[in-house]
Design an enzyme around this catalytic site. Structure first.
Site, PDB file in Angstrom:
ATOM      1  N   SER A 131       0.848  -1.197   0.000  1.00  0.00           N
ATOM      2  CA  SER A 131       0.000   0.000   0.000  1.00  0.00           C
ATOM      3  C   SER A 131       0.880   1.243   0.000  1.00  0.00           C
ATOM      4  O   SER A 131       1.823   1.337   0.801  1.00  0.00           O
ATOM      5  CB  SER A 131      -0.892  -0.013   1.245  1.00  0.00           C
ATOM      6  OG  SER A 131      -1.559   1.226   1.362  1.00  0.00           O
ATOM      7  N   CYS A 151     -10.680   1.247  15.153  1.00  0.00           N
ATOM      8  CA  CYS A 151     -11.072   0.647  13.883  1.00  0.00           C
ATOM      9  C   CYS A 151     -11.219   1.758  12.847  1.00  0.00           C
ATOM     10  O   CYS A 151     -10.987   2.934  13.136  1.00  0.00           O
ATOM     11  CB  CYS A 151     -12.343  -0.164  14.036  1.00  0.00           C
ATOM     12  SG  CYS A 151     -13.701   0.776  14.682  1.00  0.00           S
TER      13      CYS A 151
END
Ligand code: PLP
Length: 371
Positions: free
Chosen positions: A190, A314
């Site tokens: 990424s 999260c």
């Protein structure tokens, strides 16, 4: 002045990536066009492909550009077309949720209390069933930085004729990767974890592997990923990968991380550092101070100019239960205090000292309250 210590979430844009992106934006052109503008755009994409490949010791033709690590994981898990998927319990949600949605049978291999994949259990899971299988184990965990035993995973997978994918989104650029030695079939990367922009990544796949595309349309990326290339993002990804490879910073970051952890233990001798003593990424420290919640610490540090994450934050930004610490059997009240400090190319000594000074203030304040 702020101290940004959340590189595992997103690393700030490197100047090299910014310059490459601006140049690509100014140049314009579609890499599929035959005219000169198209050829220039094509050369930007191919230069970046070679730079990304070089970071992991692979060859350029193995690299398929995607919209990020999440899409690379999805292309690997869904595109391989296997009947069984074996993943570790501490994978990123982009692997766990994709595995669940892939239509294959899914087995979750546990980790030990140290946070390392349990190889005996993996062996047993693989031996149980001989159907076409893909094992997906991350190179290093995004919350704890604990490095996973990939060489042994590859060895076991070979014994059982299984394919191997590794999510190297956190490992790449922080630990040296030699594709030919590693022996995996696929690897996800990424851009924004390396200092490129968000929204670009890659799947590296060995020659000859059949992969069904997630996105169909034009013939871009050798028909593995249709759609006009994100040339600006890809140019930045290549430049960031190149900078990360040339300026290997593991040694410098280890010194800073160790200084931080020594200072932390001085301030709070009962602090628990997850994975201390194990092989970890040089840039990551995940810890909890008993009695202090993650929310309190993250907010207090933020107000003092220091950006860190809750170990269990999260994607919605809310503090939830960390499935990683849960898989390691960490008690819930301790896990609720987990903080992740992650360093990177822009981190300096002054950032570590500022983080320690901010921690000192919170720890002393809560000790006064408790007295
Ligand atoms: N895998 C790991 C280990 C990650 O830490 C992340 C991002 O947090 C991803 C995958 C997803 O990457 P991206 O944000 O590029 O989709």
């Amino acid at each position: 002045m702020r101290s940004y210590l959340d590189h595992n979430a997103t690393s700030p844009l490197r100047p090299e990536a910014r310059a490459a992106m601006i140049a690509a934006l100014d140049a314009g052109g579609n890499a599929s066009s035959v005219h000169r503008e198209g050829q220039l755009a094509r050369s930007v994409v191919e230069t970046a492909r070679a730079q990304v490949a070089a970071l992991v010791g692979a060859s350029a033709d193995m690299v398929t550009f995607t919209s990020g690590g999440t899409e690379a994981n999805a292309l690997a898990l869904k595109g391989a077309g296997v009947e069984r998927l074996v993943i570790s319990a501490i994978e990123h949600p982009s692997v766990i949720e994709t595995a669940r949605a892939a239509g294959a049978e899914v087995h979750v291999a546990p980790v030990t209390a140290e946070g390392v994949l349990d190889l005996d259990r993996l062996d047993r899971v693989l031996a149980r069933d001989k159907r076409r299988c893909l094992v997906s184990v991350m190179m290093a965990n995004n919350e704890t930085g604990i490095v996973q035993p990939l060489a042994q995973v590859v060895e076991l997978a070979r014994q059982h004729q299984a394919l191997v994918h590794t999510d190297a989104v956190q490992g790449a650029g922080k630990t040296p990767i030699a594709w030919p030695i590693l022996g995996v079939d696929m690897m996800s990367l990424s851009g924004h974890k390396l200092g490129a922009a968000q929204g670009v990544g890659a799947l590296v796949a060995r020659d000859g592997l059949t992969l069904t595309p997630l996105i169909e349309g034009g013939g871009q990326e050798k028909k593995r990923r249709a759609g006009t290339e994100n040339i600006c993002g890809i140019a930045g990804f290549g430049a960031a990968a190149d900078a990360a490879r040339v300026r290997d910073e593991a040694a410098r970051l280890t010194v800073l991380r160790d200084r931080f952890e020594a200072g932390l233990v001085d301030l709070a001798p009962d602090a628990v550092i997850f994975g201390a003593g194990l092989e970890r990424l040089a840039n990551t420290s995940c810890f909890a101070v008993p009695g202090l919640t993650a929310q309190l610490l993250v907010i207090a540090l933020d107000l003092d100019g220091v950006a860190v994450s809750s170990g269990s934050a999260c994607s919605s930004g809310k503090v939830g239960r960390s499935h990683v610490l849960q898989a390691m059997g960490v008690a819930q009240d301790l896990a609720a205090g987990a903080i992740r400090v992650s360093l990177g190319w822009s981190t300096r000594e002054v950032d570590i000292e500022r983080a320690l000074a901010a921690l000192k203030t919170v720890i002393e304040r809560s000790a006064r309250r408790a007295a």
